[in-house]
Design an enzyme around this catalytic site. Structure first.
Site, PDB file in Angstrom:
ATOM      1  N   ASP A  24      84.026  40.922  -9.977  1.00 44.98           N
ATOM      2  CA  ASP A  24      83.905  39.758 -10.862  1.00 44.98           C
ATOM      3  C   ASP A  24      83.697  38.546  -9.948  1.00 44.98           C
ATOM      4  O   ASP A  24      84.620  38.108  -9.265  1.00 44.98           O
ATOM      5  CB  ASP A  24      85.184  39.628 -11.701  1.00 44.98           C
ATOM      6  CG  ASP A  24      85.130  38.462 -12.687  1.00 44.98           C
ATOM      7  OD1 ASP A  24      84.344  37.530 -12.463  1.00 44.98           O
ATOM      8  OD2 ASP A  24      85.905  38.496 -13.669  1.00 44.98           O
ATOM      9  N   LYS A  57      81.187  29.809 -17.075  1.00 46.92           N
ATOM     10  CA  LYS A  57      81.774  28.995 -16.022  1.00 46.92           C
ATOM     11  C   LYS A  57      80.673  28.346 -15.178  1.00 46.92           C
ATOM     12  O   LYS A  57      79.878  27.613 -15.710  1.00 46.92           O
ATOM     13  CB  LYS A  57      82.742  29.849 -15.200  1.00 46.92           C
ATOM     14  CG  LYS A  57      83.660  30.758 -16.061  1.00 46.92           C
ATOM     15  CD  LYS A  57      84.626  30.014 -16.959  1.00 46.92           C
ATOM     16  CE  LYS A  57      85.297  30.869 -18.019  1.00 46.92           C
ATOM     17  NZ  LYS A  57      85.904  32.105 -17.557  1.00 46.92           N
ATOM     18  N   TYR A  69      92.107  37.894 -13.935  1.00 46.73           N
ATOM     19  CA  TYR A  69      91.915  37.074 -15.144  1.00 46.73           C
ATOM     20  C   TYR A  69      92.685  37.711 -16.308  1.00 46.73           C
ATOM     21  O   TYR A  69      92.568  38.919 -16.544  1.00 46.73           O
ATOM     22  CB  TYR A  69      90.420  36.994 -15.452  1.00 46.73           C
ATOM     23  CG  TYR A  69      90.109  36.250 -16.731  1.00 46.73           C
ATOM     24  CD1 TYR A  69      90.288  34.867 -16.817  1.00 46.73           C
ATOM     25  CD2 TYR A  69      89.641  36.907 -17.858  1.00 46.73           C
ATOM     26  CE1 TYR A  69      90.014  34.181 -17.979  1.00 46.73           C
ATOM     27  CE2 TYR A  69      89.361  36.226 -19.025  1.00 46.73           C
ATOM     28  CZ  TYR A  69      89.548  34.857 -19.081  1.00 46.73           C
ATOM     29  OH  TYR A  69      89.269  34.182 -20.239  1.00 46.73           O
TER      30      TYR A  69
HETATM   31  C1  LIG Z   1      86.427  33.312 -18.063  1.00 49.51           C
HETATM   32  C2  LIG Z   1      86.489  34.508 -17.221  1.00 49.51           C
HETATM   33  C3  LIG Z   1      86.195  35.774 -17.735  1.00 49.51           C
HETATM   34  C4  LIG Z   1      85.893  35.992 -19.200  1.00 49.51           C
HETATM   35  O1  LIG Z   1      84.694  35.388 -19.583  1.00 49.51           O
HETATM   36  P1  LIG Z   1      84.409  34.842 -21.078  1.00 49.51           P
HETATM   37  O2  LIG Z   1      83.046  34.265 -20.947  1.00 49.51           O
HETATM   38  O3  LIG Z   1      85.479  33.834 -21.390  1.00 49.51           O
HETATM   39  O4  LIG Z   1      84.475  36.016 -21.976  1.00 49.51           O
HETATM   40  C5  LIG Z   1      86.235  36.845 -16.870  1.00 49.51           C
HETATM   41  N1  LIG Z   1      86.557  36.702 -15.566  1.00 49.51           N
HETATM   42  C6  LIG Z   1      86.853  35.504 -15.042  1.00 49.51           C
HETATM   43  C7  LIG Z   1      87.205  35.398 -13.588  1.00 49.51           C
HETATM   44  C8  LIG Z   1      86.836  34.377 -15.842  1.00 49.51           C
HETATM   45  O5  LIG Z   1      87.150  33.183 -15.315  1.00 49.51           O
END
Ligand SMILES: *Cc1c(COP(=O)(O)O)cnc(C)c1O
Length: 378
Positions: free
Chosen positions: A170, A195, A98
């Site tokens: 993640d 998300k 990311y």
């Molecule tokens: C969006 C995202 C992040 C960051 O999250 P935020 O809520 O925008 O700070 C980190 N890792 C992945 C895979 C993401 O899609």
């Protein structure tokens, strides 16, 4: 409890003070104390808030972990994890990462003397070669963003533990519905709850889950000492969203499979990236390590950047926007959007070319989604 029950009940018992079935929004910054050092477990809302406690317990249960911690964003959750490191420490990350995570490593942590090496996500030998005496942790995304490569979590966990390193995963793209990294040996799992977990594109948030008590206590200290905590209303919206996580994920996946098959057969499409396609190089690993293939599909269009722009202007149901994981279908152009902060040559070497598009397939009627793609590609 099974997953579909946990999303509705874990951490969300009826409110002890009133019996309210839904977790109330505790919109308060402080709590009355009955005497010196005497209180009901809450003193000040940066340190703890019952609405936040419910979300933390629920996500911990969904990841089969002991402890959950909620943050104001996914990146704030990542920053808390990086606070486990000291100046001079080193971390290893997969290169298909990311963009905001890469920026946090390079432009924030770099200034504090923490360095990062990037390795090909699916190449175990590269991880081992990158280990230095000062390496403290390995950081993975799987499936990766935006190319949806898979990393064998179990194999990397074994390698990490042989060398006394922590493994961070993640899990934003898979969601806990499809994958539980702690069960595969990871030490820490994180989500951007922005998300799939919230799922309605109306909140920014993050969570960290671990079963390692020592790690939890240090993260909990940083959550309070740095203070990047979510407000009670955002936490409540996330709890509201989480209750339908299982039914949403089923529909995201069903639609994504249809979209991936449609694109795979389309004459204007160069290549489709979706772990659910038997032609995907990591399809067998996906079947072993995940319970499904998720709702993200990337594809490379034949033609130029101008053709990409034409397709984007014609799409009506798919909205051109950053982010993913909401009920509505989104399309994103990684090269200029999510991965715009990565230097062009590094980006292109990793496969994030100008003709690549990433779809977050929503839960609309599949006929409308396929029709929209068909007319835009035509
Ligand atoms: C969006 C995202 C992040 C960051 O999250 P935020 O809520 O925008 O700070 C980190 N890792 C992945 C895979 C993401 O899609």
């Amino acid at each position: 409890m099974k997953f579909s029950t946990k999303v509705i009940h874990a951490g969300q018992e009826p409110d002890p003070t009133t019996g309210a079935v839904m977790t109330p929004i505790y919109q308060t910054s402080t709590y009355a104390q009955t005497g010196l050092g005497e209180h009901k477990g809450y003193e000040y809302a940066r340190t703890g808030n019952p609405t936040r406690t419910a979300l933390e317990a629920c996500v911990a249960a969904l990841e089969n972990g002991q402890y959950g911690l909620a943050f104001a964003s996914g990146l704030a959750a990542e920053h808390a994890i990086l606070n486990l490191l000291r100046a001079g420490d080193h971390l290893i990350a997969c290169d298909d990462l990311y963009g905001g995570t890469y920026r946090l490593f390079e432009r924030v942590m770099g200034r504090y003397g923490v360095s990062a090496s990037y390795v090909t996500a699916s190449n175990l030998v590269e991880y081992e070669k990158a280990i230095r005496p000062n390496t403290r942790l390995i950081w993975l995304e799987t499936p990766t963003n935006p190319l949806l490569n898979l990393v064998d979590i179990q194999a990397v966990a074994r390698l990490a533990h042989q060398h006394g390193l922590l493994l961070v995963v993640d899990n934003t793209f898979a969601s806990p519905y499809f994958q539980n990294p702690l069960d595969l040996g990871a030490d820490i799992v994180l989500h951007s709850t922005t998300k799939y977990i919230n799922g309605h594109s109306d909140v920014i948030g993050g969570v960290v889950v671990t079963s390692n008590q020592e790690v939890y206590e240090e993260l909990k200290f940083h959550q309070n000492a740095v203070g990047a905590v979510p407000g009670p209303f955002d936490v409540w919206l996330t709890l509201r969203g989480i209750k339908t996580l299982a039914v949403r994920m089923k529909q995201h996946e069903e639609n994504a499979i249809s979209v991936a098959r449609f694109l795979d057969e389309h004459a204007r499409v160069e290549r489709v990236y979706y772990p659910g396609l038997p032609s995907h190089p990591d399809h067998a690993l996906a079947k072993r390590q995940m319970r499904g293939f998720g709702g993200m599909v990337s594809f490379q269009l034949k033609g130029t950047r101008a053709d990409v722009d034409n397709v984007l202007r014609r799409l009506k149901v798919f909205t051109l926007a950053e982010s993913l994981g909401g009920v509505e279908s989104l399309v994103c152009h990684p090269a200029t959007m999510t991965h715009g902060s990565i230097p062009q040559e590094i980006r292109e070497a990793r496969g994030v070319v100008d003709t690549l598009l990433r779809l977050s397939v929503g839960i609309e009627d599949i006929h409308d989604l396929l029709f929209d793609l068909e007319q835009a590609l035509a």
